[in-house]
Write a protein that holds these residues in place. Structure first.
Motif, mmCIF file in Angstrom:
data_model
loop_
_atom_site.group_PDB
_atom_site.id
_atom_site.type_symbol
_atom_site.label_atom_id
_atom_site.label_comp_id
_atom_site.label_asym_id
_atom_site.label_seq_id
_atom_site.Cartn_x
_atom_site.Cartn_y
_atom_site.Cartn_z
ATOM 1 N N PRO B 159 12.767 -1.810 -4.929
ATOM 2 C CA PRO B 159 11.721 -2.597 -4.712
ATOM 3 C C PRO B 159 11.061 -3.112 -3.142
ATOM 4 C CG PRO B 159 13.406 -3.937 -6.183
ATOM 5 C CD PRO B 159 14.079 -2.682 -5.639
ATOM 6 N N TYR B 160 12.193 -3.021 -2.337
ATOM 7 C CA TYR B 160 11.808 -3.114 -0.891
ATOM 8 C C TYR B 160 10.971 -1.810 -0.507
ATOM 9 C CZ TYR B 160 12.129 -3.414 4.156
ATOM 10 O OH TYR B 160 11.768 -3.234 5.558
ATOM 11 N N THR B 161 11.743 -0.747 -0.803
ATOM 12 C CA THR B 161 10.922 0.477 -0.232
ATOM 13 C C THR B 161 9.189 0.854 -1.202
ATOM 14 O OG1 THR B 161 11.910 1.810 -1.932
ATOM 15 C CG2 THR B 161 13.062 1.709 0.257
ATOM 16 N N ILE B 162 9.357 0.232 -2.180
ATOM 17 C CA ILE B 162 8.344 0.325 -2.885
ATOM 18 C C ILE B 162 7.043 -0.702 -2.213
ATOM 19 C CG2 ILE B 162 6.994 -0.300 -4.909
ATOM 20 C CD1 ILE B 162 9.330 1.085 -6.634
ATOM 21 N N ILE B 163 7.585 -1.653 -1.730
ATOM 22 C CA ILE B 163 6.680 -2.845 -1.136
ATOM 23 C C ILE B 163 6.416 -1.993 0.385
ATOM 24 C CG2 ILE B 163 6.761 -4.854 0.155
ATOM 25 C CD1 ILE B 163 8.456 -6.080 -2.133
ATOM 26 N N GLY B 164 7.252 -1.340 0.899
ATOM 27 C CA GLY B 164 6.784 -0.551 2.174
ATOM 28 C C GLY B 164 5.885 0.390 1.687
ATOM 29 N N GLY B 165 5.983 1.093 0.678
ATOM 30 C CA GLY B 165 4.852 1.943 0.470
ATOM 31 C C GLY B 165 3.401 1.250 0.243
ATOM 32 N N LEU B 166 3.380 0.357 -0.525
ATOM 33 C CA LEU B 166 2.188 -0.347 -0.884
ATOM 34 C C LEU B 166 1.616 -0.926 0.619
ATOM 35 C CD1 LEU B 166 3.245 -2.273 -3.907
ATOM 36 C CD2 LEU B 166 1.508 -0.441 -3.741
ATOM 37 N N THR B 167 2.563 -1.406 1.521
ATOM 38 C CA THR B 167 2.000 -1.805 2.755
ATOM 39 C C THR B 167 1.333 -0.681 3.492
ATOM 40 O OG1 THR B 167 4.056 -3.197 3.075
ATOM 41 C CG2 THR B 167 2.908 -2.929 5.045
ATOM 42 N N PHE B 172 -3.658 1.420 5.116
ATOM 43 C CA PHE B 172 -4.457 2.384 5.542
ATOM 44 C C PHE B 172 -5.860 2.391 4.729
ATOM 45 C CE2 PHE B 172 -0.531 5.458 6.202
ATOM 46 C CZ PHE B 172 -0.203 4.672 7.448
ATOM 47 N N VAL B 173 -5.844 1.907 3.515
ATOM 48 C CA VAL B 173 -7.000 1.823 2.868
ATOM 49 C C VAL B 173 -8.063 0.953 3.742
ATOM 50 C CG1 VAL B 173 -8.482 1.120 0.838
ATOM 51 C CG2 VAL B 173 -6.378 2.435 0.512
ATOM 52 N N PHE B 174 -7.424 -0.194 4.084
ATOM 53 C CA PHE B 174 -8.234 -1.284 5.133
ATOM 54 C C PHE B 174 -8.832 -0.459 6.383
ATOM 55 C CE2 PHE B 174 -8.029 -4.904 8.108
ATOM 56 C CZ PHE B 174 -9.329 -5.611 7.682
ATOM 57 N N HIS B 175 -7.909 0.303 6.896
ATOM 58 C CA HIS B 175 -8.264 1.094 8.173
ATOM 59 C C HIS B 175 -9.113 1.977 7.563
ATOM 60 C CE1 HIS B 175 -7.064 2.228 12.290
ATOM 61 N NE2 HIS B 175 -6.502 3.571 11.817
ATOM 62 N N VAL B 199 -10.044 -5.511 0.675
ATOM 63 C CA VAL B 199 -8.723 -4.765 0.845
ATOM 64 C C VAL B 199 -7.845 -5.349 1.959
ATOM 65 C CG1 VAL B 199 -7.573 -2.777 1.382
ATOM 66 C CG2 VAL B 199 -9.689 -2.684 -0.266
ATOM 67 N N GLY B 200 -8.580 -5.910 2.937
ATOM 68 C CA GLY B 200 -7.953 -6.685 3.951
ATOM 69 C C GLY B 200 -7.077 -7.635 3.501
ATOM 70 N N LEU B 201 -7.741 -8.494 2.735
ATOM 71 C CA LEU B 201 -6.866 -9.776 2.166
ATOM 72 C C LEU B 201 -5.703 -9.320 1.477
ATOM 73 C CD1 LEU B 201 -9.642 -12.333 0.936
ATOM 74 C CD2 LEU B 201 -8.479 -12.308 2.967
ATOM 75 N N LEU B 202 -5.771 -8.240 0.519
ATOM 76 C CA LEU B 202 -4.494 -7.722 0.065
ATOM 77 C C LEU B 202 -3.598 -7.300 1.019
ATOM 78 C CD1 LEU B 202 -6.252 -5.757 -2.952
ATOM 79 C CD2 LEU B 202 -4.589 -7.539 -3.257
ATOM 80 N N ILE B 206 0.261 -8.357 1.374
ATOM 81 C CA ILE B 206 1.488 -7.439 1.178
ATOM 82 C C ILE B 206 2.219 -7.228 2.587
ATOM 83 C CG2 ILE B 206 0.127 -5.273 1.777
ATOM 84 C CD1 ILE B 206 2.356 -5.324 -1.267
ATOM 85 N N VAL B 207 1.562 -7.534 3.614
ATOM 86 C CA VAL B 207 2.485 -7.142 4.857
ATOM 87 C C VAL B 207 3.139 -8.612 5.020
ATOM 88 C CG1 VAL B 207 1.981 -7.450 7.288
ATOM 89 C CG2 VAL B 207 0.808 -5.692 6.271
ATOM 90 N N LEU B 208 2.699 -9.672 4.484
ATOM 91 C CA LEU B 208 3.500 -10.881 4.611
ATOM 92 C C LEU B 208 4.876 -10.730 3.894
ATOM 93 C CD1 LEU B 208 0.986 -13.911 4.717
ATOM 94 C CD2 LEU B 208 2.517 -13.230 6.639
ATOM 95 N N ILE B 209 4.580 -10.214 2.680
ATOM 96 C CA ILE B 209 5.786 -9.889 1.697
ATOM 97 C C ILE B 209 6.500 -8.975 2.286
ATOM 98 C CG2 ILE B 209 6.369 -9.000 -0.664
ATOM 99 C CD1 ILE B 209 3.771 -9.952 -1.762
ATOM 100 N N MET B 210 6.116 -8.004 2.914
ATOM 101 C CA MET B 210 7.060 -6.981 3.557
ATOM 102 C C MET B 210 7.872 -7.547 4.830
ATOM 103 S SD MET B 210 7.545 -3.606 3.992
ATOM 104 C CE MET B 210 8.351 -2.604 5.334
#
Lengths: 461, 334
Positions: B159-167, B172-175, B199-202, B206-210
């Motif tokens: 779960p942690y590394t997948i959250i890392g991937g989503l982060t 990057f999509v925001f960027h 996307v910025g909000l998402l 996700i960064v907070l969760i990470m």
């Protein structure tokens, strides 16, 4: 054991495939840069057309070279982790320098070149293609410095259970580099020369854009003749050098089992690898001594004596690389090389005597000669790499000690099949595009033309 | 500071460059089918990164080469250990790389759609997998006493590394959306800005969760500096969103770039002086000392890096200046 076989296969597949694209990049980059130089100097639009036409083919080929090169940067760690640990202190350095010095330069300025036609002064635009051409050749230099270390380790000491660099200068001035680099780069030039000659020949037969293809042919044939003779000359020197530093590789490539003086060159041999002898052979007396020492006498050590010496030096084991395939790959390379020498001489002769366009048979032959340099390149590298077996680093580490031990064979198999599959699909797409642009000829191939074509086309979702 | 630490920092710098530059490339690639509803749109999107993507990718190749040269054991353990993950990354980058060149070379709709999917798939896979890889580095993976990875591919997915991937994916999509909005005109710029706003909000979420998971799952926060840096990356991300809402797209892009920088720095800082953490026994971890090259090689490479990196930065910077103009429908090369 399975891991070793799969990893060797993968390296053979990915590296041979990568090196289908690299030689053309090395040579065609220089040719396109020369074409644009002529354009900038004369203002003649024909040269611009040439630059764009060959430039488009260069780009398609370049893209394939780049993406297949990605695998090269990482697969040493993936499949050859024990090799990476053992020589990383030395081998990693030229790879990193290659990226810093060459990859950044070529990729950045290729972008500038493609997108900069209308935005940059002509001379700056010209400079960008020269930077691409120079940096791709620089990249060849650094990777060959790395490969030369595997062929002939220099500037190192064995410490802390690994090979450590003691002299960067010795590494980059490895005598091996002075043969390998020009031989490789010039064969890239030959590849490009025959690529351009072959395609020009096709259009000269069809009488398309005669101005473009006559000039292209002229440039390519001059470029070709210089580089073909260069490759052959360096190749001879390299052969003499290898007899000294990698005698086993040369002896195997000649199927030369017993030490002889003078030694004969085998044109043909039926090889019995198990029995360490040839069952039948066709020999030119004294010729192997000549190729080794430039005189018709001189002792050339045979495989059997070299094997015995290696056992004494490195301990028990088989130090003989696969003789049959080396013998034939060497001959294929030589035959291809001779064919190219003849073709470039004929090409120059017909061109200078203004009879080229009447010689349809010769033009057709040129078209079918396009693959020959590729065959020579691949068999040459086959000889260089397989001829080093069983060593991965000559005299220091054997291939079976170099492979990753922690990766399951199943994972390796997935990667091997995956790469082979993707590379095959890309090869089809690549050839399809090349043929399409080659047939279209100069005008349609330029990016602007493509834009005009698209502006009128219907949109799709 | 010793050369080992210096090289650790240099590699962090290369990753910052890679994530910052390829970050928007990946983002743009992911947005291609979402924002590009017709061929002209799509070509406009691709042309924003056209002159740059290849040069940007070299940051990753150089990072790979630098790890090999400076920390051979890290290179060996990481890439043999993460074998299948890396294989997927390579496949993704291969199909994505040729797609840029191939798609425009033929005008049939089927051909172009196929390569557009290659760009999308290649981009999204790379964006996620690099996040997964970084999260695994900071979390620790099973490494034995001989520096060998002893886990499987699926051990890399938690779960942690997948959250890392989503982060990395959302950041990057925001960027990419911000970059697109800056580099295009008219409708496309507006659409991109609108996407960036959602996307910025998402990305914030996700960064907070990470960050939260990082606190509980890893030792990153035991270094106060790394913890503060990670939290700062959250703050700059929030600021980027705020600025975007007041139409300051350029400032938002810079701030999100800063987010990527701080996030990457936090990860490396948290890792220091380790390069790979063993989850089996802390003594089996790879560090900047037991994984490194000899002092001599490090010295040579330092000289090379300090000469070459500034030059690379100069000419790559110059290309962004040359192609500073927004891409309109009139100047499409790819």
């Amino acid at each position: 054991m399975t891991q070793l076989i799969i990893s060797r296969l993968q390296f053979a597949v990915t590296t041979s495939y990568h090196f289908l694209f690299v030689p053309l990049t090395l040579g065609l980059g220089v040719l396109v840069a020369l074409m644009e130089t002529w354009y900038v100097r004369t203002g003649n639009e024909t040269y611009k057309k040439m630059t764009k036409f060959w430039g488009k083919l260069f780009l398609i080929n370049f893209a394939m070279g780049v993406v297949t090169g990605l695998v090269q940067e990482f697969q040493f760690g993936m499949n050859w982790s024990e090799y990476s640990r053992f020589v990383g202190d030395i081998f990693g350095a030229p790879l990193a320098v290659e990226a810093l010095l060459a990859f950044f330069l070529e990729s950045t300025f290729l972008g500038v070149w493609v997108f900069g036609w209308d935005r940059l002064p002509k001379k700056v635009h010209l400079l960008s293609i020269w930077l691409v051409a120079i940096s791709s050749n620089l990249s060849a230099l650094w990777i060959l410095i790395a490969n030369s270390f595997m062929q002939e380790p220099v500037g190192y000491a064995l410490r802390h259970g690994r090979a450590e660099m003691t002299s960067f200068l010795a590494l980059v001035t490895n005598p091996h580099v002075f043969y390998q680099f020009p031989h490789t780069v010039l064969s890239g030039f030959v590849t490009a020369a025959f690529f351009v000659m072959g395609i020009s020949a096709y259009h000269l037969i069809k009488k398309n854009h005669l101005d473009v293809f006559r000039r292209s042919f002229h440039m390519a044939v001059v470029f070709g003749i210089i580089s073909t003779f260069g490759v052959a000359g360096i190749g001879h020197l390299q052969g003499m050098y290898l007899v000294k530093v990698q005698p086993m590789k040369m002896a195997a490539a000649e199927a030369h089992w017993e030490t002889e003086n003078p030694a004969g060159l085998l044109v043909f041999a039926s090889i019995d690898e198990q029995g360490h002898k040839n069952t039948s052979q066709l020999e030119i007396p004294g010729m192997l001594s000549f190729l080794s020492y430039d005189r018709f006498t001189g002792e050339v050590k045979g495989i059997n004596e070299l094997q015995a010496a290696d056992v004494q030096q490195y301990g028990p084991g088989n130090y003989i690389p696969p003789v049959t395939s080396l013998f034939w790959s060497f001959r294929i390379m030589l035959a291809a090389g001779m064919w190219l020498v003849v073709m470039s001489l004929l090409g120059l002769y017909f061109y200078k005597s203004k009879r080229l366009e009447q010689k349809t048979w010769f033009l057709k032959l040129l078209l079918f000669t396009i693959p020959i340099p590729y065959i020579a390149n691949t068999s040459g590298w086959y000889m260089a790499e397989v001829g080093r077996q069983p060593w991965i680093v000559y005299g220091l580490q054997k291939v079976d000690a170099a492979v990753s031990t922690s990766v399951p064979a199943a994972s390796m198999l997935i990667a091997l099949i995956g790469f082979a599959l993707i590379y095959s699909i890309l090869a089809i797409a690549d050839v399809y595009l090349l043929v399409k642009f080659i047939k279209q000829g100069p005008e349609e191939a330029s990016p602007e033309a493509l834009n005009h074509e698209m502006k009128g086309a219907s949109l799709w979702t | 500071m010793d050369l080992n630490s210096l090289w650790f920092i240099l590699i962090a710098v290369l990753f910052v460059g890679f994530f910052f530059l390829e970050g928007f490339d990946f983002g743009v690639g992911i947005l291609l089918p979402i924002l590009g509803k017709n061929d002209v749109d799509r070509r406009q999107i691709i042309n924003t990164i056209g002159p740059h993507w290849d040069g940007n990718e070299v940051w990753m190749i150089t990072a790979g080469g630098a790890i090999f040269a400076a920390f051979p054991n890290w290179y060996a353990t990481l890439f043999s250990g993460f074998f299948l993950a890396l294989f997927l990354v390579l496949v993704a980058l291969i199909i994505r790389g040729v797609a840029f060149e191939f798609r425009s070379s033929h005008s049939s709709a089927g051909w172009r759609t196929s390569w557009d999917w290659a760009i999308f798939t290649g981009s999204i896979l790379s964006a996620i997998l690099w996040g997964v890889a970084v999260a695994n580095l900071i979390k620790g993976v099973p490494i034995d006493a001989k520096m060998q990875y002893v886990g499987t591919f699926f051990d890399l997915l938690s779960p942690y590394t997948i959250i890392g991937g989503l982060t990395t994916l959302f950041v990057f999509v925001f960027h990419g959306a911000l970059f697109l909005s800056l580099k295009t005109t008219g409708k496309m710029a507006e659409k991109a800005a609108k996407t960036a706003r959602s996307v910025g909000l998402l990305a914030i979420v996700i960064v907070l969760i990470m960050a939260g998971c990082t606190y509980f799952q890893t030792g990153l926060f035991s270094s106060l500096g790394a913890g503060i840096t990670l939290l700062s990356s959250g703050i700059t991300l929030v600021l980027a969103n705020v600025l975007l809402r007041s139409q300051k797209v350029k400032a938002a892009f810079v701030l999100n770039g800063l987010t990527i920088l701080l996030f990457t720095v936090a990860m490396f800082w948290g890792l220091f002086p380790h390069v790979m953490i063993s989850s089996l026994n802390p003594n089996w971890s790879l560090t900047i000392y037991n994984a490194s090259s000899s002092p001599y090689t490090l010295k040579i490479m330092t000289i090379v890096a300090f000469t070459m990196v500034p030059i690379v930065l100069l000419y790559q910077g110059w290309t962004y200046w040359v192609f500073r103009k927004r891409v309109t429908e009139k100047d499409l090369h790819y």
